[in-house]
Design a protein around this motif. Sequence first.
Motif, PDB file in Angstrom:
ATOM      1  N   LEU A  83       0.457  -1.283   0.279  1.00  0.00           N
ATOM      2  CA  LEU A  83       0.120  -0.401  -0.087  1.00  0.00           C
ATOM      3  C   LEU A  83       0.513   0.991   0.269  1.00  0.00           C
ATOM      4  O   LEU A  83       1.870   1.237   0.994  1.00  0.00           O
ATOM      5  CB  LEU A  83      -1.129   0.049   1.249  1.00  0.00           C
TER       6      LEU A  83
ATOM      7  N   PRO B 233      -5.690   3.315   3.140  1.00  0.00           N
ATOM      8  CA  PRO B 233      -6.548   2.730   2.527  1.00  0.00           C
ATOM      9  C   PRO B 233      -7.720   3.966   3.159  1.00  0.00           C
ATOM     10  O   PRO B 233      -7.973   4.836   4.194  1.00  0.00           O
ATOM     11  CB  PRO B 233      -7.298   2.149   3.087  1.00  0.00           C
TER      12      PRO B 233
ATOM     13  N   ALA C  30     -13.433   0.525   0.404  1.00  0.00           N
ATOM     14  CA  ALA C  30     -12.085   0.461   0.808  1.00  0.00           C
ATOM     15  C   ALA C  30     -11.108   1.198  -0.449  1.00  0.00           C
ATOM     16  O   ALA C  30     -11.173   0.119  -1.176  1.00  0.00           O
ATOM     17  CB  ALA C  30     -11.475  -0.034   1.502  1.00  0.00           C
ATOM     18  N   LYS C  31     -10.646   2.475  -1.189  1.00  0.00           N
ATOM     19  CA  LYS C  31      -9.703   2.811  -2.031  1.00  0.00           C
ATOM     20  C   LYS C  31      -8.716   2.847  -1.285  1.00  0.00           C
ATOM     21  O   LYS C  31      -7.707   3.713  -0.518  1.00  0.00           O
ATOM     22  CB  LYS C  31     -10.270   3.797  -3.069  1.00  0.00           C
ATOM     23  N   PHE C  32      -7.658   2.383  -2.237  1.00  0.00           N
ATOM     24  CA  PHE C  32      -6.246   2.468  -1.687  1.00  0.00           C
ATOM     25  C   PHE C  32      -5.351   2.025  -3.263  1.00  0.00           C
ATOM     26  O   PHE C  32      -5.359   1.586  -3.786  1.00  0.00           O
ATOM     27  CB  PHE C  32      -5.119   1.330  -1.186  1.00  0.00           C
TER      28      PHE C  32
ATOM     29  N   GLN D  84     -10.028  -0.876  -5.532  1.00  0.00           N
ATOM     30  CA  GLN D  84     -11.061  -0.635  -4.503  1.00  0.00           C
ATOM     31  C   GLN D  84     -11.750  -2.494  -4.304  1.00  0.00           C
ATOM     32  O   GLN D  84     -12.226  -2.913  -5.034  1.00  0.00           O
ATOM     33  CB  GLN D  84     -12.592  -0.174  -5.247  1.00  0.00           C
TER      34      GLN D  84
ATOM     35  N   VAL E  37     -10.199  -4.300   4.992  1.00  0.00           N
ATOM     36  CA  VAL E  37      -8.953  -3.848   5.054  1.00  0.00           C
ATOM     37  C   VAL E  37      -9.001  -2.538   6.065  1.00  0.00           C
ATOM     38  O   VAL E  37      -8.250  -2.135   6.092  1.00  0.00           O
ATOM     39  CB  VAL E  37      -9.056  -2.611   3.590  1.00  0.00           C
ATOM     40  N   GLU E  38     -10.011  -1.940   6.553  1.00  0.00           N
ATOM     41  CA  GLU E  38     -10.043  -0.863   7.459  1.00  0.00           C
ATOM     42  C   GLU E  38      -9.591  -1.311   8.803  1.00  0.00           C
ATOM     43  O   GLU E  38      -8.529   0.120   8.935  1.00  0.00           O
ATOM     44  CB  GLU E  38     -11.335  -0.641   7.523  1.00  0.00           C
TER      45      GLU E  38
END
Length: 109
Positions: free
Chosen positions: A10, A14, A26-28, A58, A67-68
């Motif tokens: 990453l 995120p 979640a976007k990263f 995403q 993810v968070e």
Amino acid sequence: MNTVHLIGRLTSDPLITELESEHVVAKFNIAVDKVMSTERKEKLIEDGKPVANFPRVQAWGKQARLVEEYLTKGKMVGIVGELQTDVYENSDGEARYTTVVNASQIKFL
């Protein structure tokens, strides 16, 4: 067939977005090293050129929550998903294309 397999780290924490009707995304971005010889990589670094690709990813729903909870900048992940390309019109009326990986599986490595 539209399947993508990626392994990378990453590039930032995120971005979690709560949407209407209790959906979450979640976007990263991840940094995925390009395959090349050591000599070529050193030359690109010397010239200030990128030695990695930075795809946008995403994840939705329960995966977004995982993810968070578990992913932060620098963490390594494996992604399986599919490419999604969208088009929009910029302020000059020109068509612009964006591509994102919609993750179907995320492995914490």
